[in-house]
Write a protein that holds these residues in place. Sequence first.
Motif, PDB file in Angstrom:
ATOM      1  N   HIS A 162       0.905  -1.271  -0.090  1.00 19.99           N
ATOM      2  CA  HIS A 162      -0.097  -0.134   0.177  1.00 19.99           C
ATOM      3  C   HIS A 162       0.973   1.288   0.138  1.00 19.99           C
ATOM      4  CE1 HIS A 162      -3.422  -2.594   0.535  1.00 19.99           C
ATOM      5  NE2 HIS A 162      -4.036  -1.480   0.553  1.00 19.99           N
ATOM      6  N   THR A 172       0.542   3.989  -3.073  1.00 21.41           N
ATOM      7  CA  THR A 172       0.236   5.377  -2.569  1.00 21.41           C
ATOM      8  C   THR A 172       1.529   6.410  -3.040  1.00 21.41           C
ATOM      9  OG1 THR A 172      -1.142   4.958  -0.805  1.00 21.41           O
ATOM     10  CG2 THR A 172      -0.360   7.030  -0.935  1.00 21.41           C
ATOM     11  N   CYS A 223       1.329   6.537  -6.962  1.00 23.17           N
ATOM     12  CA  CYS A 223       0.151   7.636  -7.209  1.00 23.17           C
ATOM     13  C   CYS A 223       0.680   9.107  -7.152  1.00 23.17           C
ATOM     14  CB  CYS A 223      -1.094   7.267  -6.464  1.00 23.17           C
ATOM     15  SG  CYS A 223      -1.762   5.810  -6.775  1.00 23.17           S
ATOM     16  N   GLY A 271      -2.294   2.514  -8.525  1.00 24.63           N
ATOM     17  CA  GLY A 271      -2.954   2.208  -7.114  1.00 24.63           C
ATOM     18  C   GLY A 271      -3.497   1.173  -6.832  1.00 24.63           C
ATOM     19  N   ALA A 276      -2.422  -2.623  -4.449  1.00 27.77           N
ATOM     20  CA  ALA A 276      -2.914  -2.582  -3.386  1.00 27.77           C
ATOM     21  C   ALA A 276      -4.036  -3.653  -3.388  1.00 27.77           C
ATOM     22  CB  ALA A 276      -4.026  -1.293  -3.016  1.00 27.77           C
ATOM     23  N   LEU A 292      -9.768   5.248   1.147  1.00 24.34           N
ATOM     24  CA  LEU A 292      -8.668   6.108   0.637  1.00 24.34           C
ATOM     25  C   LEU A 292      -8.286   6.892   1.807  1.00 24.34           C
ATOM     26  CD1 LEU A 292      -7.320   7.340  -1.695  1.00 24.34           C
ATOM     27  CD2 LEU A 292      -9.484   9.246  -2.111  1.00 24.34           C
ATOM     28  N   ASP A 312      -5.933   4.641   3.646  1.00 26.24           N
ATOM     29  CA  ASP A 312      -4.475   4.386   2.967  1.00 26.24           C
ATOM     30  C   ASP A 312      -3.693   5.684   3.057  1.00 26.24           C
ATOM     31  OD1 ASP A 312      -5.602   1.965   1.989  1.00 26.24           O
ATOM     32  OD2 ASP A 312      -6.046   2.964  -0.189  1.00 26.24           O
ATOM     33  N   CYS A 313      -4.339   6.866   3.086  1.00 23.89           N
ATOM     34  CA  CYS A 313      -3.689   8.185   3.292  1.00 23.89           C
ATOM     35  C   CYS A 313      -3.049   8.265   4.530  1.00 23.89           C
ATOM     36  CB  CYS A 313      -4.403   9.371   2.800  1.00 23.89           C
ATOM     37  SG  CYS A 313      -4.884   9.554   1.293  1.00 23.89           S
ATOM     38  N   PHE A 341      -0.178   5.821   5.082  1.00 29.10           N
ATOM     39  CA  PHE A 341       1.099   6.229   4.123  1.00 29.10           C
ATOM     40  C   PHE A 341       1.795   7.253   5.032  1.00 29.10           C
ATOM     41  CE2 PHE A 341       3.186   9.181   1.431  1.00 29.10           C
ATOM     42  CZ  PHE A 341       3.904   8.349   0.582  1.00 29.10           C
TER      43      PHE A 341
END
Length: 108
Positions: A26, A30, A33, A55, A59, A81, A84-85, A88
């Motif tokens: 992941h 990210t 992306c 992405g 993932a 989402l 994920d952010c 990250f």
Amino acid sequence: MSFKNMEEFWPFYLKQHSKPATKRWHFVATLSCILCLLYAAAFNGWFVFLVPLLGYSMAWYSHFYVEGNVPLTFGHPVWALRGDCKMFGLMLTGQMDKELKRVAKRHG
């Protein structure tokens, strides 16, 4: 299953991303992306179309072949989402292990 806020969703997200390899896939997805978006903005706008391909492919690979579960984007795309952010950012700053311990202590 529905969630009212990120605090409610986050422990569920972490359970679905329990293996270190899943988290690494992941992170790479990210980062890819972000780099693709930057390249698209600076040099070639067509690269923006690679963002979802890069992405999701990485993932989803991690969910199907590493974690052995179904990606959260199928049922909770916005929450996924956001998760994920958040993951990250925590990994980028070296805070992910601390966060895992905090959530485990709080939610068992």
